[in-house]
Structures are given as C-alpha cells and as structure tokens.
Design a protein around this motif. Structure first.
Motif, PDB file in Angstrom:
ATOM      1  N   MET A 358       0.823  -1.208   0.000  1.00 11.32           N
ATOM      2  CA  MET A 358       0.000   0.000   0.000  1.00 11.32           C
ATOM      3  C   MET A 358       0.859   1.261   0.000  1.00 11.32           C
ATOM      4  SD  MET A 358      -3.370  -0.721   2.370  1.00 11.32           S
ATOM      5  CE  MET A 358      -2.496  -1.410   3.778  1.00 11.32           C
ATOM      6  N   SER A 359       1.915   1.242   0.807  1.00  8.96           N
ATOM      7  CA  SER A 359       2.776   2.416   0.900  1.00  8.96           C
ATOM      8  C   SER A 359       3.655   2.574  -0.332  1.00  8.96           C
ATOM      9  CB  SER A 359       3.655   2.320   2.155  1.00  8.96           C
ATOM     10  OG  SER A 359       2.861   2.248   3.310  1.00  8.96           O
ATOM     11  N   PHE A 363       5.246   4.742  -5.415  1.00 10.05           N
ATOM     12  CA  PHE A 363       6.610   4.611  -5.908  1.00 10.05           C
ATOM     13  C   PHE A 363       6.650   3.678  -7.120  1.00 10.05           C
ATOM     14  CE2 PHE A 363       8.267   5.235  -1.293  1.00 10.05           C
ATOM     15  CZ  PHE A 363       8.054   6.603  -1.414  1.00 10.05           C
ATOM     16  N   ALA A 364       5.949   2.549  -6.986  1.00  7.08           N
ATOM     17  CA  ALA A 364       5.964   1.549  -8.058  1.00  7.08           C
ATOM     18  C   ALA A 364       5.305   2.088  -9.322  1.00  7.08           C
ATOM     19  CB  ALA A 364       5.249   0.277  -7.598  1.00  7.08           C
ATOM     20  N   ASP A 484       4.212 -10.095  -7.866  1.00  3.61           N
ATOM     21  CA  ASP A 484       3.371 -10.625  -6.789  1.00  3.61           C
ATOM     22  C   ASP A 484       2.785  -9.518  -5.930  1.00  3.61           C
ATOM     23  OD1 ASP A 484       3.865 -13.273  -7.550  1.00  3.61           O
ATOM     24  OD2 ASP A 484       5.731 -13.330  -6.409  1.00  3.61           O
ATOM     25  N   PHE A 485       2.727  -8.332  -6.475  1.00  9.13           N
ATOM     26  CA  PHE A 485       2.156  -7.196  -5.738  1.00  9.13           C
ATOM     27  C   PHE A 485       0.725  -7.521  -5.328  1.00  9.13           C
ATOM     28  CE2 PHE A 485       1.458  -2.690  -4.858  1.00  9.13           C
ATOM     29  CZ  PHE A 485       2.746  -2.265  -4.533  1.00  9.13           C
ATOM     30  N   LEU A 490      -2.173  -2.538  -9.708  1.00  7.98           N
ATOM     31  CA  LEU A 490      -0.773  -2.347 -10.059  1.00  7.98           C
ATOM     32  C   LEU A 490      -0.167  -3.632 -10.614  1.00  7.98           C
ATOM     33  CD1 LEU A 490       1.667  -0.011  -8.540  1.00  7.98           C
ATOM     34  CD2 LEU A 490       2.490  -2.336  -8.812  1.00  7.98           C
ATOM     35  N   LYS A 491      -0.633  -4.753 -10.115  1.00  2.16           N
ATOM     36  CA  LYS A 491      -0.166  -6.038 -10.647  1.00  2.16           C
ATOM     37  C   LYS A 491      -0.509  -6.148 -12.134  1.00  2.16           C
ATOM     38  CE  LYS A 491      -0.270 -10.955  -9.441  1.00  2.16           C
ATOM     39  NZ  LYS A 491      -0.841 -11.959  -8.536  1.00  2.16           N
ATOM     40  N   ASN A 492      -1.697  -5.692 -12.501  1.00  3.54           N
ATOM     41  CA  ASN A 492      -2.087  -5.689 -13.918  1.00  3.54           C
ATOM     42  C   ASN A 492      -1.239  -4.717 -14.717  1.00  3.54           C
ATOM     43  OD1 ASN A 492      -4.092  -7.580 -13.419  1.00  3.54           O
ATOM     44  ND2 ASN A 492      -5.691  -6.052 -13.122  1.00  3.54           N
ATOM     45  N   ASP A 493      -0.890  -3.581 -14.100  1.00  4.64           N
ATOM     46  CA  ASP A 493      -0.031  -2.604 -14.774  1.00  4.64           C
ATOM     47  C   ASP A 493       1.337  -3.202 -15.067  1.00  4.64           C
ATOM     48  OD1 ASP A 493      -2.015  -0.730 -14.752  1.00  4.64           O
ATOM     49  OD2 ASP A 493      -1.252   0.378 -13.017  1.00  4.64           O
TER      50      ASP A 493
END
Length: 799
Positions: A358-359, A363-364, A484-485, A490-493
């Motif tokens: 989450m944090s 950044f990612a 593995d996010f 974001l995993k799809n991104d």
C-alpha cells in the motif's frame, strides 16, 4: 417518584380505563422504581409492566442482552446479581427472568448511582469508598454508565451521565499516568494491567495514540528514522573500474552499496522485532497495536527515508535499479527477519507485506512509467546512434571520393562519360592507386553507389538488436520484482508494462532499424547497373548486390529468430503472456506484424534482385552471343560441338545465384525464388530467340544451348517441377523447328501446326513468330503457311 392521584370515579377493574397501548407507551419512559408502582394502577398497567418484552428491552438498552448467556436447562440459574461489579457480566438471555434480572441489577447499582446526584467531592463518593483498586473502579463506573441508559429522567439522567464521563476522564488520565510510569521503567506486567483497565473503559484509541507516541515519536531508538541525519548518498558507491580522476560527476557510474542496505534492513527488522516483543507483553489481541505500529513505521517513517534515497538515486542514474531493489529487500529479506508477533497472529508477515504494498504503490506506479519511458528513449537513441554511425561512414566514403573529383569543362564531359564504362577494367588495381586518381563527377557518383552497394550487408546490426534485447531483459527483471504485488490494479499494470517493453522492442527494431535498412537496400538495388559499377567480384557472372541482399535477408532472419527466442524465453517461459495464441496477446500480434514486414521486404528485394539477375543475363547475351553462333556464314567449315560461349556464361551466372538463399532462409522462400528465376529466365530465352536469326547449321548450337539450360533447370529446381520442366521441354521442341532443312518446308509446316508437340505452352501465333526467325524463312514461307493455314494462290484476292 411520580404520584398516582386516586380518583374514586375511576373503575380500576375496568380494562378500558387505561388502554394497553397507552400503558405500553408510558412504560417506555419510566424508571425501574416507577414501573413497579405503575403496575399497581390497573389491570392493564399490571399486564404491561409484567410483559417480558418490556424488561428485555431494558437489558438491550444497557447493552448486555446481546452478550448474555443462553440458559442450559429448564432450571435457570442467575449469577452475581447482588454484586455491583459483576451484575451485568452474565445476564441470562431468557425473557422469563428478564424482569427479575433488571430489578436485581437496579437494586444492586442504584445506591451508587443515586449517590452521584449528591454534591460530594469526587473522593467522597461511595464508589471510591467501596472500591479501591483501579480495576474495580473502572468496572463500577462502566456499570453505572450502562444503568444510566435506562434512566429516562432528562434532568437526573443528564447530570449523572456528565458526572460519570467526568469521572471517566479523571480516571483515565490517572491510569495513563500510571501506565506511562510503569512503561518507562519497563515494568510491562503492570503496564498490561492498566492497559486492560483502559480497554474495559472502551478507550482503545487513547491507548493506541499513547503507545505510538511513546514507542515511535518519543523513542530514542527510533532516531534511526531521523531524516535530517539520514545520509542517502552513502548508499551509492562509485564503480571502481570506471573511476576517472578527470571525469565529471555526470560521467561517473554508480553501484548500490549493498552492505549498507543489508545493515539498513537488519536495523529495521530489529526495531520491528523489539516493538513486537514489547507489544506482546502489554497488549491483548483485541487491540491491534502492532498493526498500528507497522502502519506508522512503514507508511511514514520508512517511506520518508525511501523518498530521500530515490531523490539521491536520480542524478546518479540509479533510479531504475533502486526502486525494484528496495521493494525486493523489503518484501523478502526484511519480512524473513521478522520474529513472530502474538498481537497480530499467524497473518503477521502477510499484514506487513500488504502494508508495504500500500505504501509502495505510488513509488511503483511512478517507476513503471519511468521504466517504459527510459527504455523507449534508450532504444530509440541506440538506433539513432547506429544510423548516425552508418550515415557517417557513408558520408566519409563519399567525401573521400569527391575530393578526387576534377573540375570538368564542357569538352571533357563525353570523355569522362566514356570512362564510366571502363572502370571495371581497373578494378583489380591497388586501392591506394585508385584513390590517387581523379574522377569525373559521373565517375564519382558511380563509385559512390558502388561503395554503398558493398555496404549492404552492414545495414543491419545483430549487436544493436542484441543490446536492445539485453536491455529489455533488464527491464523485465526489474519489473517482475513487482509481479506478486498484492494490489491487483498495479499487478495488472506490471503485466501490461512487460508487454509494452516487448512491443517497444518490436517497434524500434522493425520500424526504426529493419524498415529503413530495407528501404535503403532496395533503393541501392534499384539503381544497380552492372555495366556502370565497380564491384569486388572475382567472377563476371557473380551478381554481388544480390548476394549482399541475400546476406541482408539472412541477418534480418537472424534478428527475427533472436526476437522469437527472446519471446519464448522471457514472455512464455516466465508466464508473462496469459493468452499465448490469442488476439488478446498484443506481444504476439506485434511479433507477427514484424515477421510479415520482413517477409514483404524479402519479396520486394528478391523481385528487384531477380530483375538485376535477368538484366545481367540479358547483358551477357548482348555481349557474348554473336549473330554467327546461330547463323554461321555459309562458307564456314567450322562446326561447334557444344554450347555457345554466351550460354556457358549465362548458366554460370545462374549457377552462382539460383542457390543463394539455400540454407539462409525458409524453404518456401527459396522455392519461390528459384521458381521465379526459372520462369523469368524462360521468358528471357523466348525473347532472345525471337530476335535471333537461326539457320539450319546454327540450330545445332541452339539445341546445345537449350539442352544446357534444360539440364541446369532439372538439376537445380527441386520442387514445383511440374510447373517448370514443361517450359524448357517446349523450348527444346522449338529448337527442332530450325533443324529441318528448307527442302522439307511441308514437314516444317506440319510440325508448327501441331501445338500438342509444344506441351500447350505456346499458341499458334507465337510458334509462327519462332518459325519466322529461320534464316531461310523468305524461301519457305509460302509452303509453311499453306500447310499451316491451307492457303494457295487461288485464295489470294487483289483489292
């Protein structure tokens, strides 16, 4: 207490005097004591007051019914109703005894409750006289607050509620002081005791705020998170092997200081483990203290340090390396070093991982955008540098030739133009000697084109594509740190970004490297004229530009194979692609487009190459095929016993070029290439025959040439023979037209008339054209046409 005014006119036994509905509404607003008096007013009030639902509602208002215990047998046992501390702890969920329980609870707590209406000092109140321990005092205050919920007297109820809340506040502050004293001296057993009291007072948030303040913000050990003392630049070290004392800071390369990052993770884990150890000694699981501590440490303290690291990484060009590395060591090494925490339970590692995700999400997300942008920029720059390098080499070659161009006068033009055709004669001279001579402008342009043709096989760079693929693999490795996010979006991104990297490889390689390279090669091929160009060929029949273009095709094919291997190894084997053979797989679709692009250019180039080959063959005929080869003078006694020099030259040219693609490209392309050459050569032979004059004595030479061509085609064409061989068989039969002597003109006419003998390849008019090329045609024309068309003198009419 409310007073009942007796009226003798009211029949207390008349059930209609006070309706039940009215009695029920009144009962909602009466205290326990008033309810008992109200039940004596009439039969309806009695019935209302003794309704179990009324007393159940009282227990519900106090908040004890929901947590009550179910009776285990027909005999209901009541627990602790005479003890003001526990009278509300074990309420039995039975309507039958609801009234009894409320009455006993009221009787038990009312003395303390009523005492709060007095104006005594707080320390004189009955609750503090009868109960000495903080636990008992907290308990009695909590019970009185519950009893206050069924006090419907607005005046007394509000006064007592405010007083209880004031007592709670005073009591809590006193508890917090005691808690802080024992926490500071690390007497965690006593601290836990006061924590439990505050929990009983429903003040969890105060506890959480207190502990966060003491454990994080006021904790000397947490100076680890002091951003002002954090030296972010120390986490990057210069690469020793690339250090140049004269280089600027922008030219310096950096690596991560792995040992310092290891120490960072080690110290961070110690802080978390220490907090977990203390929290387990103080807090029960019902207070999610470790979760709150983790949330604060990760979301604010750790991420603040990371932002400093990221800011320091950008000028050192370490941003793309740092972001996935930080995430990787946080989600693996750091979590592995965490000890168990009872306050959270078995889900502790997963909880920390989710908090990190989450944090780290912002950044990612920024990193993904930057990764794609930098990869695209680097790929385009690499190809631009390659183009510039190639153009620079061509420009240098051009300049080195043009500097030898002499200034021509108008009278020199024809002389210099004539020299264009004699360049080949000097092609074997020493290169340095060639550089020293002067060129005319036309000669210079011709030599420039010649040098450009020689560089055809340097248009593509396997090293360039290898570097782009290597950089793409680096991007994959960095991006897949986030595969593995735990946040699905974001995993799809990440999945989409890895595909985008591959598509960028396809676009840059295809549109920016292969396409312009093929266009340049095709442009050179189109301008090729073997009569004008100076090439380093050891054989007159060797078509060098076509050979070079085939090498170009081979290199393009190798590039396609490299990309295909990369796709299988990096996209399929690492399970980046979900829909391998689907239109939903953009990576696969773009790869197919690239393969189609190369196939189209291969076809275009081979067409031009075949045109060049046919031009070379046609020039060979014009150069070496003499009129006397097929029409020797009548007074000559020389008889040739083999193919003509022209036929030998042509077959040599074919032999050097027809197998160019074998082993370097797909079998299907080789077959199409060879078939096209065979068909085009057939057409050229037909054209050559139609412009030759062939005598009976020269027909022997022609037949020898046609046999040579036939044998060559039979030996080299491995497939599609049904389509090719009949063409050359029919040519051999055409050659027989010229062997028959002129005195047998009728036989010639019969042969020409029988189209079946020519495999249906030629029509009547075309056969007629062939027979017209006989040297004795004017003599035999009449007889042949008579047989062919059945004409005689009587058929002719003068108009």
């Amino acid at each position: 207490m409310a007073q009942v005014i007796w009226n003798s006119d009211i029949d207390v036994y008349n059930s209609q005097v006070i309706p039940v509905s009215v009695a029920r509404n009144i009962s909602k607003y009466l205290s326990v004591q008033d309810l008992l008096s109200f039940g004596q007013v009439s039969r309806n009030t009695f019935r209302t007051v003794n309704d179990p639902n009324l007393w159940v509602s009282k227990l519900k208002d106090m908040g004890v019914w929901e947590h009550g215990i179910m009776p285990s047998s027909q005999k209901i046992e009541l627990y602790g109703l005479d003890n003001p501390l526990v009278c509300l702890d074990k309420v039995v969920k039975s309507p039958k005894v609801a009234k009894l329980q409320v009455r006993k609870i009221y009787r038990c707590l009312y003395p303390y409750y009523n005492d709060l209406l007095s104006h005594k000092p707080y320390n004189k109140l009955k609750i503090f006289k009868d109960f000495q321990t903080p636990e008992d005092q907290a308990k009695i205050l909590d019970n009185l607050l519950k009893l206050n919920k069924i006090d419907y007297d607005e005046q007394s109820g509000l006064i007592i509620k405010d007083k209880i809340n004031s007592l709670f506040e005073i009591f809590e502050n006193a508890l917090l002081r005691e808690l802080e004293i024992h926490y500071d001296i690390q007497d965690y057993a006593k601290t836990r005791k006061f924590v439990k009291i505050l929990i009983r007072l429903k003040n969890q948030q105060t506890l959480i705020d207190f502990f966060l303040q003491k454990s994080i913000f006021d904790n000397e050990e947490c100076r680890f998170f002091n951003i002002e003392e954090f030296q972010a630049n120390e986490y990057f070290v210069e690469k020793e092997n690339l250090i140049d004392t004269n280089s600027s800071e922008e030219d310096t390369s950096y690596d991560l200081n792995i040992s310092l990052f290891d120490k960072f993770i080690e110290d961070l884990a110690k802080i978390f483990n220490n907090e977990a150890r203390i929290i387990d000694q103080i807090f029960p699981q019902e207070i999610p203290m470790m979760y709150k501590v983790c949330e604060e440490l990760i979301a604010n303290q750790v991420m603040e340090l990371f932002m400093a690291l990221l800011d320091a990484s950008k000028p050192k060009l370490m941003y793309l390396t740092l972001v996935p590395y930080l995430y990787q060591i946080l989600t693996t090494t750091f979590i592995e070093k965490l000890t168990e925490c009872e306050n959270v339970g078995p889900s502790y590692p997963r909880l920390v991982r989710e908090l990190i995700d989450m944090s780290y999400e912002s950044f990612a997300a920024e990193y993904i955008r930057e990764e794609l942008s930098i990869f695209k920029g680097n790929s385009n720059q690499s190809i631009k540098d390659w183009k510039d390098s190639f153009s620079r080499r061509e420009a240098e070659t051009t300049q080195s030739i043009l500097k030898h161009v002499k200034v021509e006068t108008k009278n020199d033009f024809l002389t210099s133009f004539k020299k264009v055709f004699t360049i080949n004669a000097s092609s074997n001279k020493d290169e340095s000697e060639s550089d020293e001579k002067n060129y005319s402008e036309i000669q210079a342009k011709t030599k420039i084109l010649s040098e450009n043709l020689k560089s055809l096989n340097k248009i593509f760079s396997l090293e360039l594509v290898m570097d782009i693929l290597k950089e793409a693999r680096g991007s994959f490795n960095r991006l897949l740190n986030f595969r593995d996010f735990s946040i699905v979006a974001l995993k799809n991104d990440i999945s989409a970004s890895t595909q985008e990297v591959f598509i960028t490889v396809i676009d840059s390689t295809g549109n920016e490297h292969l396409r312009p390279g093929f266009e340049k090669a095709l442009e050179y091929l189109k301008t090729y004229n073997p009569k004008e160009l100076e090439l380093d060929s050891n054989s007159d029949s060797f078509i060098e530009p076509l050979v070079l273009y085939c090498e170009l095709i081979n290199m393009a094919d190798m590039i396609i194979q490299m990309i295909d291997i990369f796709y299988k190894e990096e996209m399929l084997n690492r399970h980046i692609v979900k829909h391998e053979n689907s239109i939903l797989n953009p990576a696969l679709q773009n790869k197919k487009k690239l393969e189609g692009l190369v196939d189209n250019y291969v076809a275009d180039g081979l067409n031009i190459g075949i045109d060049v080959l046919m031009t070379e063959i046609e020039n060979a005929y014009k150069t070496y095929l003499k009129d006397s080869d097929y029409n020797p003078p009548s007074n000559t006694s020389t008889v040739m016993d083999g193919p003509t020099e022209a036929a030998t030259k042509v077959v040599k040219i074919l032999d050097n070029n027809i197998d160019l693609l074998v082993g370097s490209t797909d079998k299907s392309i080789v077959e199409v290439f060879q078939q096209e050459i065979a068909e085009r050569f057939f057409q050229l032979l037909v054209k050559t025959l139609k412009r030759s004059t062939i005598s009976v004595s020269g027909a022997i030479n022609l037949i020898s040439d046609l046999n040579l061509y036939y044998d060559f085609i039979v030996n080299h064409i491995k497939t599609n023979k049904r389509m090719i061989i009949p063409l050359y068989q029919s040519l051999k039969k055409v050659g027989s037209i010229y062997l028959i002597g002129g005195n047998e003109s009728k036989s010639i006419g019969k042969l020409v008339s029988d189209l079946s003998k020519f495999n249906g390849i030629f029509g009547q008019e075309e056969i007629y054209e062939f027979v017209q090329r006989r040297q004795d045609w004017p003599l035999i024309k009449r007889d042949v046409e008579k047989v062919m068309y059945g004409l005689s003198l009587g058929d002719c009419v003068i108009i």
